[in-house]
Each structure stands twice: as structure tokens, then as C-alpha cells.
Scaffold this motif. Structure first.
Motif, PDB file in Angstrom:
ATOM      1  N   CYS A   1       0.871  -1.174   0.000  1.00 18.60           N
ATOM      2  CA  CYS A   1       0.000   0.000   0.000  1.00 18.60           C
ATOM      3  C   CYS A   1       0.912   1.230   0.000  1.00 18.60           C
ATOM      4  O   CYS A   1       1.626   1.471   0.976  1.00 18.60           O
ATOM      5  CB  CYS A   1      -0.912  -0.014   1.214  1.00 18.60           C
ATOM      6  SG  CYS A   1      -1.892   1.493   1.411  1.00 18.60           S
ATOM      7  N   ALA A   2       0.879   1.961  -1.086  1.00 15.93           N
ATOM      8  CA  ALA A   2       1.702   3.154  -1.230  1.00 15.93           C
ATOM      9  C   ALA A   2       0.869   4.390  -0.902  1.00 15.93           C
ATOM     10  O   ALA A   2      -0.257   4.545  -1.376  1.00 15.93           O
ATOM     11  CB  ALA A   2       2.241   3.245  -2.649  1.00 15.93           C
ATOM     12  N   ALA A   3       1.457   5.261  -0.099  1.00 14.81           N
ATOM     13  CA  ALA A   3       0.764   6.480   0.322  1.00 14.81           C
ATOM     14  C   ALA A   3       1.378   7.695  -0.349  1.00 14.81           C
ATOM     15  O   ALA A   3       2.592   7.758  -0.563  1.00 14.81           O
ATOM     16  CB  ALA A   3       0.858   6.631   1.836  1.00 14.81           C
ATOM     17  N   SER A   4       0.529   8.664  -0.639  1.00 12.87           N
ATOM     18  CA  SER A   4       0.986   9.843  -1.368  1.00 12.87           C
ATOM     19  C   SER A   4       1.640  10.879  -0.464  1.00 12.87           C
ATOM     20  O   SER A   4       2.441  11.668  -0.908  1.00 12.87           O
ATOM     21  CB  SER A   4      -0.191  10.504  -2.076  1.00 12.87           C
ATOM     22  OG  SER A   4      -1.162  10.922  -1.118  1.00 12.87           O
ATOM     23  N   ARG A   5       1.287  10.854   0.803  1.00 11.90           N
ATOM     24  CA  ARG A   5       1.666  11.972   1.651  1.00 11.90           C
ATOM     25  C   ARG A   5       3.088  11.831   2.179  1.00 11.90           C
ATOM     26  O   ARG A   5       3.490  10.761   2.622  1.00 11.90           O
ATOM     27  CB  ARG A   5       0.691  12.057   2.828  1.00 11.90           C
ATOM     28  CG  ARG A   5       0.769  13.345   3.602  1.00 11.90           C
ATOM     29  CD  ARG A   5      -0.216  13.358   4.737  1.00 11.90           C
ATOM     30  NE  ARG A   5      -0.028  14.494   5.601  1.00 11.90           N
ATOM     31  CZ  ARG A   5      -0.875  15.511   5.679  1.00 11.90           C
ATOM     32  NH1 ARG A   5      -1.960  15.527   4.931  1.00 11.90           N
ATOM     33  NH2 ARG A   5      -0.641  16.503   6.501  1.00 11.90           N
ATOM     34  N   ARG A   6       3.819  12.929   2.202  1.00 15.31           N
ATOM     35  CA  ARG A   6       5.209  12.882   2.668  1.00 15.31           C
ATOM     36  C   ARG A   6       5.316  12.677   4.162  1.00 15.31           C
ATOM     37  O   ARG A   6       6.349  12.260   4.652  1.00 15.31           O
ATOM     38  CB  ARG A   6       5.934  14.160   2.263  1.00 15.31           C
ATOM     39  CG  ARG A   6       6.246  14.227   0.786  1.00 15.31           C
ATOM     40  CD  ARG A   6       7.102  15.433   0.468  1.00 15.31           C
ATOM     41  NE  ARG A   6       6.359  16.657   0.645  1.00 15.31           N
ATOM     42  CZ  ARG A   6       6.902  17.859   0.526  1.00 15.31           C
ATOM     43  NH1 ARG A   6       8.177  17.997   0.251  1.00 15.31           N
ATOM     44  NH2 ARG A   6       6.159  18.936   0.680  1.00 15.31           N
ATOM     45  N   THR A   7       4.232  12.969   4.895  1.00 17.78           N
ATOM     46  CA  THR A   7       4.256  12.760   6.343  1.00 17.78           C
ATOM     47  C   THR A   7       3.688  11.397   6.707  1.00 17.78           C
ATOM     48  O   THR A   7       3.108  11.218   7.762  1.00 17.78           O
ATOM     49  CB  THR A   7       3.472  13.863   7.076  1.00 17.78           C
ATOM     50  OG1 THR A   7       2.138  13.913   6.521  1.00 17.78           O
ATOM     51  CG2 THR A   7       4.146  15.193   6.910  1.00 17.78           C
ATOM     52  N   PHE A   8       3.858  10.439   5.818  1.00 18.31           N
ATOM     53  CA  PHE A   8       3.386   9.068   6.032  1.00 18.31           C
ATOM     54  C   PHE A   8       3.801   8.524   7.387  1.00 18.31           C
ATOM     55  O   PHE A   8       3.054   7.797   8.026  1.00 18.31           O
ATOM     56  CB  PHE A   8       3.944   8.202   4.900  1.00 18.31           C
ATOM     57  CG  PHE A   8       3.719   6.736   5.056  1.00 18.31           C
ATOM     58  CD1 PHE A   8       4.751   5.885   5.455  1.00 18.31           C
ATOM     59  CD2 PHE A   8       2.478   6.179   4.790  1.00 18.31           C
ATOM     60  CE1 PHE A   8       4.550   4.529   5.575  1.00 18.31           C
ATOM     61  CE2 PHE A   8       2.267   4.818   4.920  1.00 18.31           C
ATOM     62  CZ  PHE A   8       3.309   3.985   5.302  1.00 18.31           C
ATOM     63  N   SER A   9       4.994   8.889   7.845  1.00 11.79           N
ATOM     64  CA  SER A   9       5.500   8.328   9.089  1.00 11.79           C
ATOM     65  C   SER A   9       4.673   8.736  10.300  1.00 11.79           C
ATOM     66  O   SER A   9       4.794   8.144  11.359  1.00 11.79           O
ATOM     67  CB  SER A   9       6.959   8.727   9.304  1.00 11.79           C
ATOM     68  OG  SER A   9       7.061  10.129   9.381  1.00 11.79           O
ATOM     69  N   GLY A  10       3.824   9.729  10.171  1.00 13.20           N
ATOM     70  CA  GLY A  10       2.973  10.144  11.283  1.00 13.20           C
ATOM     71  C   GLY A  10       1.656   9.402  11.370  1.00 13.20           C
ATOM     72  O   GLY A  10       0.844   9.661  12.254  1.00 13.20           O
ATOM     73  N   TYR A  11       1.447   8.435  10.470  1.00 10.65           N
ATOM     74  CA  TYR A  11       0.183   7.734  10.395  1.00 10.65           C
ATOM     75  C   TYR A  11       0.331   6.267  10.760  1.00 10.65           C
ATOM     76  O   TYR A  11       1.287   5.604  10.341  1.00 10.65           O
ATOM     77  CB  TYR A  11      -0.389   7.819   8.972  1.00 10.65           C
ATOM     78  CG  TYR A  11      -0.975   9.158   8.643  1.00 10.65           C
ATOM     79  CD1 TYR A  11      -0.163  10.206   8.228  1.00 10.65           C
ATOM     80  CD2 TYR A  11      -2.341   9.379   8.741  1.00 10.65           C
ATOM     81  CE1 TYR A  11      -0.693  11.441   7.933  1.00 10.65           C
ATOM     82  CE2 TYR A  11      -2.886  10.616   8.442  1.00 10.65           C
ATOM     83  CZ  TYR A  11      -2.056  11.643   8.036  1.00 10.65           C
ATOM     84  OH  TYR A  11      -2.601  12.861   7.747  1.00 10.65           O
ATOM     85  N   ALA A  12      -0.647   5.776  11.514  1.00 10.94           N
ATOM     86  CA  ALA A  12      -0.797   4.340  11.691  1.00 10.94           C
ATOM     87  C   ALA A  12      -1.509   3.790  10.461  1.00 10.94           C
ATOM     88  O   ALA A  12      -2.349   4.470   9.858  1.00 10.94           O
ATOM     89  CB  ALA A  12      -1.610   4.035  12.942  1.00 10.94           C
ATOM     90  N   MET A  13      -1.161   2.569  10.098  1.00 10.53           N
ATOM     91  CA  MET A  13      -1.722   1.942   8.906  1.00 10.53           C
ATOM     92  C   MET A  13      -2.433   0.651   9.286  1.00 10.53           C
ATOM     93  O   MET A  13      -1.966  -0.100  10.148  1.00 10.53           O
ATOM     94  CB  MET A  13      -0.618   1.624   7.907  1.00 10.53           C
ATOM     95  CG  MET A  13       0.212   2.818   7.482  1.00 10.53           C
ATOM     96  SD  MET A  13      -0.758   4.078   6.648  1.00 10.53           S
ATOM     97  CE  MET A  13      -1.306   3.171   5.187  1.00 10.53           C
ATOM     98  N   GLY A  14      -3.547   0.413   8.626  1.00  8.18           N
ATOM     99  CA  GLY A  14      -4.287  -0.812   8.879  1.00  8.18           C
ATOM    100  C   GLY A  14      -4.652  -1.516   7.590  1.00  8.18           C
ATOM    101  O   GLY A  14      -4.741  -0.888   6.532  1.00  8.18           O
TER     102      GLY A  14
END
Length: 123
Positions: free
Chosen positions: A22-35
Motif C-alpha cells: 500500500c503506497a501512500a501519497s503523503r510525505r508525512t506518512f510516518s505520522g500515520y498508523a496503517m491498517g
């Protein structure tokens, strides 16, 4: 706004393996939990696995513990779901989702969702 794109689904025989990405567009990806969630035909969407913002904490549904592994690469803005020993009952559309920082099994608490990728396990 976060745009999520899943890939890696397909058809596999029982006992086989797949790795979803799952690829995310946002550069602040590291601030998000993923499910990861899944939905089989005629069934409710169900929780599969989640990982917190740092990767230091994970959650798994009982049905996939010991078979699936969630991981993330914050440098690549990508979360993975390694699925081993697949069973026909794992057949579903798999969705990734994100929310700030911490994990939860509750789908409604995730803010952004991908379009899903189909996983089909034949017996």
C-alpha cells in the motif's frame, strides 16, 4: 489528504503466499498508523492487521496471527502485508487505511482508505 494505492493481490492456491503493498501519497506518512482490512462477498468489512506510526507496535486479528505479517517502510511511504499459508477463507478484497499515530481495529476510526485489491485463494 492522503491517497492510498494497494497492489499485490491475485489468485493463489491454498497454502501459498502473497505480499500486498500500500503506497501512500503523503510525505508525512510516518505520522500515520496503517491498517489492513478485508471484505468478502456478502460479509462485513473486517480488521486484519495494523501497525503504528513507527512500526514498533502491531495488531493482528486472531484469524491471521502467525500467518500474516504487517510491516512498513517510512522511507518509501509504503506498508506491506505478507500473507503466508493462505486459506480459501482469506479470499476477499483487501483494503489499506490510515489514521494519525496509533493503531485500532475499528474501521470507522481510520480517516483514509484505498480502493482495494482482490485476493483469491483456491482450494
Amino acid at each position: 489528504q492522503v491517497h492510498l494505492v494497494e497492489s499485490g493481490g491475485g489468485l493463489v492456491q491454498a497454502g501459498g503466499s502473497l505480499r500486498l503493498s500500500c503506497a501512500a501519497s503523503r510525505r508525512t506518512f510516518s505520522g500515520y498508523a496503517m491498517g489492513w482490512f478485508r471484505q468478502a462477498p456478502g460479509k462485513e468489512r473486517e480488521f486484519v492487521a495494523a501497525i503504528n506510526w513507527s512500526g514498533g507496535s502491531t495488531l493482528y486479528a486472531d484469524s491471521v496471527k502467525g500467518r500474516f505479517t504487517i510491516s512498513r517502510d517510512n522511507a518509501r511511504n509504503t506498508v506491506y502485508l505478507q500473507m503466508n499459508s493462505l486459506k480459501p477463507e482469506d479470499t476477499a478484497v483487501y483494503y489499506c487505511a490510515c489514521r494519525p499515530l496509533t493503531t485500532t481495529q475499528v474501521a470507522d476510526e481510520y480517516n483514509y482508505w484505498g480502493q482495494g485489491t482482490q485476493v483469491t485463494v483456491s482450494s
